[in-house]
Design an enzyme around this catalytic site. Structure first.
Site, PDB file in Angstrom:
ATOM      1  N   ARG A   1       0.815  -1.225   0.000  1.00  0.00           N
ATOM      2  CA  ARG A   1       0.000   0.000   0.000  1.00  0.00           C
ATOM      3  C   ARG A   1       0.849   1.275   0.000  1.00  0.00           C
ATOM      4  O   ARG A   1       0.355   2.374  -0.209  1.00  0.00           O
ATOM      5  CB  ARG A   1      -0.898   0.014   1.242  1.00  0.00           C
ATOM      6  CG  ARG A   1      -2.320  -0.431   0.984  1.00  0.00           C
ATOM      7  CD  ARG A   1      -3.178  -0.339   2.230  1.00  0.00           C
ATOM      8  NE  ARG A   1      -2.807  -1.270   3.268  1.00  0.00           N
ATOM      9  CZ  ARG A   1      -2.196  -0.947   4.409  1.00  0.00           C
ATOM     10  NH1 ARG A   1      -1.876   0.308   4.658  1.00  0.00           N
ATOM     11  NH2 ARG A   1      -1.916  -1.872   5.306  1.00  0.00           N
TER      12      ARG A   1
ATOM     13  N   TYR B   1     -18.818  13.734 -14.667  1.00  0.00           N
ATOM     14  CA  TYR B   1     -19.173  12.311 -14.776  1.00  0.00           C
ATOM     15  C   TYR B   1     -20.215  11.962 -13.690  1.00  0.00           C
ATOM     16  O   TYR B   1     -20.069  12.382 -12.535  1.00  0.00           O
ATOM     17  CB  TYR B   1     -17.885  11.487 -14.615  1.00  0.00           C
ATOM     18  CG  TYR B   1     -18.105  10.022 -14.428  1.00  0.00           C
ATOM     19  CD1 TYR B   1     -18.798   9.269 -15.371  1.00  0.00           C
ATOM     20  CD2 TYR B   1     -17.625   9.382 -13.294  1.00  0.00           C
ATOM     21  CE1 TYR B   1     -19.001   7.910 -15.188  1.00  0.00           C
ATOM     22  CE2 TYR B   1     -17.818   8.025 -13.105  1.00  0.00           C
ATOM     23  CZ  TYR B   1     -18.516   7.297 -14.055  1.00  0.00           C
ATOM     24  OH  TYR B   1     -18.723   5.967 -13.862  1.00  0.00           O
TER      25      TYR B   1
ATOM     26  N   ASP C   1     -10.250  16.756 -14.362  1.00  0.00           N
ATOM     27  CA  ASP C   1     -10.356  15.357 -14.777  1.00  0.00           C
ATOM     28  C   ASP C   1     -10.218  15.373 -16.300  1.00  0.00           C
ATOM     29  O   ASP C   1     -11.092  15.873 -17.010  1.00  0.00           O
ATOM     30  CB  ASP C   1     -11.709  14.792 -14.341  1.00  0.00           C
ATOM     31  CG  ASP C   1     -11.934  13.347 -14.799  1.00  0.00           C
ATOM     32  OD1 ASP C   1     -11.274  12.909 -15.761  1.00  0.00           O
ATOM     33  OD2 ASP C   1     -12.792  12.668 -14.216  1.00  0.00           O
TER      34      ASP C   1
ATOM     35  N   LYS D   1      -9.762   4.082 -18.902  1.00  0.00           N
ATOM     36  CA  LYS D   1     -10.241   4.482 -20.232  1.00  0.00           C
ATOM     37  C   LYS D   1      -9.081   4.518 -21.237  1.00  0.00           C
ATOM     38  O   LYS D   1      -8.432   3.530 -21.447  1.00  0.00           O
ATOM     39  CB  LYS D   1     -10.969   5.818 -20.117  1.00  0.00           C
ATOM     40  CG  LYS D   1     -11.969   5.881 -18.962  1.00  0.00           C
ATOM     41  CD  LYS D   1     -13.062   4.849 -19.096  1.00  0.00           C
ATOM     42  CE  LYS D   1     -14.037   4.952 -17.927  1.00  0.00           C
ATOM     43  NZ  LYS D   1     -15.032   3.891 -17.924  1.00  0.00           N
TER      44      LYS D   1
HETATM   45  C1  LIG Z   1     -14.633  11.412 -16.867  1.00  0.00           C
HETATM   46  C2  LIG Z   1     -14.562  10.252 -15.933  1.00  0.00           C
HETATM   47  N1  LIG Z   1     -13.897  10.389 -14.787  1.00  0.00           N
HETATM   48  C3  LIG Z   1     -13.811   9.372 -13.903  1.00  0.00           C
HETATM   49  C4  LIG Z   1     -14.404   8.158 -14.142  1.00  0.00           C
HETATM   50  C5  LIG Z   1     -14.307   7.079 -13.134  1.00  0.00           C
HETATM   51  O1  LIG Z   1     -13.329   6.167 -13.495  1.00  0.00           O
HETATM   52  P1  LIG Z   1     -13.358   4.618 -13.052  1.00  0.00           P
HETATM   53  O2  LIG Z   1     -14.500   3.987 -13.777  1.00  0.00           O
HETATM   54  O3  LIG Z   1     -12.009   4.151 -13.429  1.00  0.00           O
HETATM   55  O4  LIG Z   1     -13.580   4.610 -11.572  1.00  0.00           O
HETATM   56  C6  LIG Z   1     -15.090   7.960 -15.340  1.00  0.00           C
HETATM   57  C7  LIG Z   1     -15.723   6.669 -15.623  1.00  0.00           C
HETATM   58  O5  LIG Z   1     -16.415   6.495 -16.596  1.00  0.00           O
HETATM   59  C8  LIG Z   1     -15.176   9.038 -16.262  1.00  0.00           C
HETATM   60  O6  LIG Z   1     -15.858   8.914 -17.411  1.00  0.00           O
END
Ligand SMILES: Cc1ncc(COP(=O)(O)O)c(C=O)c1O
Length: 397
Positions: free
Chosen positions: A59, A113, A186, A211
């Site tokens: 960790r 999101y 993000d 992604k």
């Molecule tokens: C723009 C965005 N940020 C964060 C996330 C969250 O990522 P994770 O699915 O890896 O937890 C997503 C998931 O679709 C996303 O589209």
């Protein structure tokens, strides 16, 4: 020890290290080890105390995850990056550490999101968090929200789902800093290929590695990139909250990331072709793609993304109802109907039943999401095949 060891002892201790020899591996070593043996207690003390670099426990950091972290920091142009078990774990760790845990106010993009917004709303309900949601594409509206009260963090996405709205990172960084707030971006949809938010003034860059960065649909992960203080705070989170990215996931992610440039360029090229094809299609009411002149932030996207416009295309069916959308989805043969994006292959998401299922219909309508809105993550297939697949499914609508 000087004494001949017995087989039972030998096997337990066998093959701890690779035999030494010339030659540097071109693929990184996958170090699965959870713990690390120290010959010197003083050395171990120094590593635990942070005076010496090293590894102590899974960790706290692992060599393979650290290799990915160094690569991500290099890509983002930040001092450091820390990896988590998912994008959501990264978002939760950073926003909590930066603002929520100390009662700091957050101004957040209203169409972040879906799960990010749901998490923020849960913090408002359960922890009395001070979070104000704004239209982050409207810099003046963000400035007004920041002026309302002292703010610790401005939280936005470079390209937001599903309408692919683009935020002006340099302007938002200026607005946040003028009020003493940090800016976190993000950049999952944009990837470091379209934009490196830290170069435009963002203090922190978040990625869902799940992604585009990994891109092969077989790893979940997230990262928080920023300065040394951010890294220290995030390290504290991985140690105490435990959501640290394990080495095997990191190894796969490094492997995926090596083709990021090739993949994203091809995805952008394919997405532009798909978007152009869908414009004016008899069954399609509207196409949203930052590369189209009709996109509300097209000029900004042109300026900010260096000539690329991303691999995501969102379009509305003229028949804005579930029956039509279901017929379309069920008729696709190449494009996967799957709740993710950024993979090698094309994927389609129907927000009304998935990402925005829990968003009230009036709010969905206000945001511009109809029952005919579909979000395509365009893959690296041959564009002609992809377009034929979409055309075929559209004839069934
Ligand atoms: C723009 C965005 N940020 C964060 C996330 C969250 O990522 P994770 O699915 O890896 O937890 C997503 C998931 O679709 C996303 O589209």
């Amino acid at each position: 020890m000087g004494r001949e060891l017995r087989p039972g002892t030998r096997v337990v201790r066998s093959a701890r290290a690779l035999p030494p020899g010339e030659g540097t591996p071109v693929a990184p070593p996958l170090v699965q080890s959870v713990a690390f043996d120290y010959r010197s207690a003083a050395g171990q003390d120094g590593v635990f105390g942070g005076d010496r670099s090293g590894y102590v426990y899974g960790r706290y950091g692992t060599p393979t995850t650290a290799a990915l972290e160094a690569a991500l920091a290099d890509l983002e142009g930040t001092a450091a990056a820390i990896c988590f078990t998912s994008g959501m774990a990264a978002i939760a760790a950073f926003v909590d550490a930066c603002a929520i845990s100390t009662g700091g106010r957050v101004v957040a993009q209203e169409d972040s999101y879906g799960q990010t917004r749901a998490l923020f709303e849960r913090w408002v309900r359960e922890r009395g968090a001070k979070i104000t949601f704004v239209d982050a594409t409207d810099v003046a509206a963000v400035e007004r929200a920041l002026a309302e009260a002292p703010t610790a963090l401005l939280y936005v996405e470079a390209i937001a789902t599903p309408l692919l709205r683009v935020t002006d990172i340099a302007a938002l960084a200026k607005a946040a800093h003028a009020r003493g707030a940090k800016l976190a971006v993000d950049a999952t949809f944009a990837t470091p290929l379209l934009v490196r938010p830290a170069s435009l003034g963002a203090d922190v860059v978040i990625q869902s590695l799940t992604k585009y960065i990994n891109g092969h649909g077989d790893v979940m992960g997230g990262s928080v990139a920023g300065n040394a203080d951010v890294a220290k705070a995030m390290r504290d989170r991985t140690i105490l909250d435990g959501a640290y990215l394990p080495p095997h996931e990191a190894w796969l992610c490094i492997r995926g990331m090596r083709t990021l440039d090739l993949r994203v360029r091809k995805q952008c090229e394919n997405a532009a072709r798909v978007a152009t094809h869908l414009v004016g299609h008899a069954k399609v009411a509207r196409v949203r793609y930052p590369g189209l002149a009709s996109h509300p932030q097209h000029e900004l996207a042109k300026r900010q993304f260096g000539g690329l416009f991303g691999g995501m295309v969102t379009f509305d069916l003229k028949a804005a109802n579930k029956d039509a959308a279901f017929r379309f989805l069920d008729s696709l043969e190449l494009t996967a109907s799957a709740t993710t994006m950024g993979d090698l292959w094309s994927e389609v998401l129907y927000p009304a039943i998935s990402s925005h299922r829990r968003v009230a219909p009036e709010e969905r309508a206000r945001l511009g999401i109809t029952d005919g809105t579909l979000r395509l993550s365009v893959g690296i297939e041959d564009a002609e095949d992809l377009i034929a697949d979409l055309d075929n499914a559209l004839t069934r609508v």
